[in-house]
Motif scaffolding. Structure first.
Motif, PDB file in Angstrom:
ATOM      1  N   MET A 114     -29.176 -16.604  27.660  1.00 36.33           N
ATOM      2  CA  MET A 114     -28.422 -17.461  27.345  1.00 36.33           C
ATOM      3  C   MET A 114     -29.192 -19.079  28.478  1.00 36.33           C
ATOM      4  O   MET A 114     -29.228 -20.006  28.097  1.00 36.33           O
ATOM      5  N   THR A 278     -25.081 -22.898  22.881  1.00 31.31           N
ATOM      6  CA  THR A 278     -24.483 -20.931  22.580  1.00 31.31           C
ATOM      7  C   THR A 278     -24.540 -20.577  20.926  1.00 31.31           C
ATOM      8  O   THR A 278     -25.192 -18.932  20.889  1.00 31.31           O
ATOM      9  N   PRO A 301     -22.427 -15.217  24.866  1.00 32.68           N
ATOM     10  CA  PRO A 301     -22.192 -17.114  24.779  1.00 32.68           C
ATOM     11  C   PRO A 301     -21.057 -17.397  24.297  1.00 32.68           C
ATOM     12  O   PRO A 301     -20.646 -18.533  24.145  1.00 32.68           O
ATOM     13  N   SER A 305     -19.548 -20.234  26.288  1.00 35.24           N
ATOM     14  CA  SER A 305     -18.981 -21.967  26.260  1.00 35.24           C
ATOM     15  C   SER A 305     -17.377 -22.477  25.743  1.00 35.24           C
ATOM     16  O   SER A 305     -17.306 -23.687  26.279  1.00 35.24           O
TER      17      SER A 305
END
Length: 361
Positions: A114, A278, A301, A305
């Motif tokens: 990420m 993401t 993710p 987000s």
């Protein structure tokens, strides 16, 4: 072993979706009906969101001027600061968080992935709402997407060696390329409309800005529905998902300010730093790891987000409220000054006369 499907959240990359995620009630949730419902929902929403994203980026292009964009490319100081934040601060921050919370190796890897991802197109939408530099935002997103093809493997090689071999992580270069194309084509069309029909472009921009903000919220809500069967994960990931984007925004802003960038560019660089792609992270994770490994990592993710969207909504709301209050104060001051002049006086403020006392001419 768990099966996984993909859910297209933008024009470029799919996110991971467990096929048996529960999105219905009663007997409708029984297999295979629930699974079929998820697949249909994912495909329909993927198509709808792709079309909406293209429209939004077209409208954002209506706020970009070619001369200013070219100016950022010719004198790329702002872009260079943004790239340093994107591929310097974010991977290092992710590495520090993974060590500090002592997470599992697979969880540490997804945190690092990420941190190594470039910014997404959502940052362009939010730059508009925060009165940032749209030309810088678009150029940073494009440059970061291009540089990601080399910088992501390099950063992952440096930081993931403590937990896994970087050879096991597959970089979806085609997805990065699609992201770049999906950004450049609609924005270029919007720039052309702005050049040919300036008045029309302003109307398109107003509609697109509202639609873009709604699009970000819709993506978070739909993702939450499709992922709701996998929210039981380590509390450490929740904490990291909450503070990681906040650190990205803050550190990006501070670095930009330290090197003397103006406030409008500081806001832009902060958004480009903290607002990660993401969807690209989800794609990399899905391509690189087995379903058993995905059990403990694929929700991160979405967590990132959600928290980055919540933070930005709060900031945008606060900024808009500040602008409204400032406008009201300015209106009040203007009316007070007009009243004073009409009554033949002016507001005099010295050391020997109290503030606000009027002295006749």
């Amino acid at each position: 072993m768990r099966e996984y499907a993909t859910f297209q959240t933008n024009a470029s990359t799919p996110t991971i979706c467990p096929v048996n995620a529960t999105v219905c009630q009663g007997s409708a949730c029984l297999e295979p009906t629930g699974s079929s419902f998820n697949e249909i929902l994912g495909k329909v929403m993927g198509i709808v969101l792709t079309i909406l994203l293209a429209i939004v980026m077209f409208s954002m292009g209506c706020n970009v001027e070619l001369s200013k964009l070219w100016g950022h490319i010719r004198r790329p100081w702002g872009i260079m600061v943004g790239v340093l934040c994107q591929f310097g601060i974010m991977p290092l921050t992710g590495y520090a968080l993974a060590l500090a919370f002592n997470v599992m190796p697979m969880q540490a890897v997804v945190i690092l992935i990420m941190g190594c991802c470039p910014g997404g197109t959502s940052s362009n939408i939010l730059t508009y709402w925060l009165d940032g530099d749209m030309d810088l935002s678009v150029s940073m997103t494009a440059c970061a997407s291009i540089l990601a093809m080399g910088m992501m493997p390099l950063c992952l090689l440096i930081y993931t060696s403590s937990w896994t071999s970087s050879d096991t992580i597959q970089i979806p270069y085609d997805s990065i390329g699609i992201t770049l194309v999906s950004l450049l084509i609609p924005v270029s069309l919007g720039m052309y409309v702005k050049h040919r029909w300036p008045k029309t472009s302003k109307k398109i921009l107003k509609v697109g800005s509202v639609l873009g903000f709604l699009l970000i919220v819709i993506i978070a809500v739909v993702g939450g529905i499709l992922y709701q069967s996998s929210w039981v994960i380590s509390p450490a990931l929740w904490i990291i998902g909450a503070i990681f984007p906040l650190l990205g925004f803050s550190l990006g802003f501070l670095l930009a300010r330290l090197v003397g960038q103006p406030w409008v560019r500081c806001r832009t660089i902060a958004l480009e730093t903290g607002f990660q792609n993401t969807q690209l992270c989800s794609t990399i994770v899905q391509l690189s790891f087995s379903p058993e490994d995905l059990e403990v990592m694929f929700s991160f993710p979405l967590i990132y987000s959600i928290f980055q969207i919540v933070m930005v909504i709060v900031v945008v709301g606060g900024y808009r409220l500040y602008l409204r209050c400032a406008a009201q104060d300015a209106t009040g001051s203007t009316e007070k000054q007009a009243y004073t002049m009409e009554n033949g006086g002016f507001q005099h403020d010295t050391n020997d006369i109290p503030t606000g006392k009027f002295t006749q001419l």
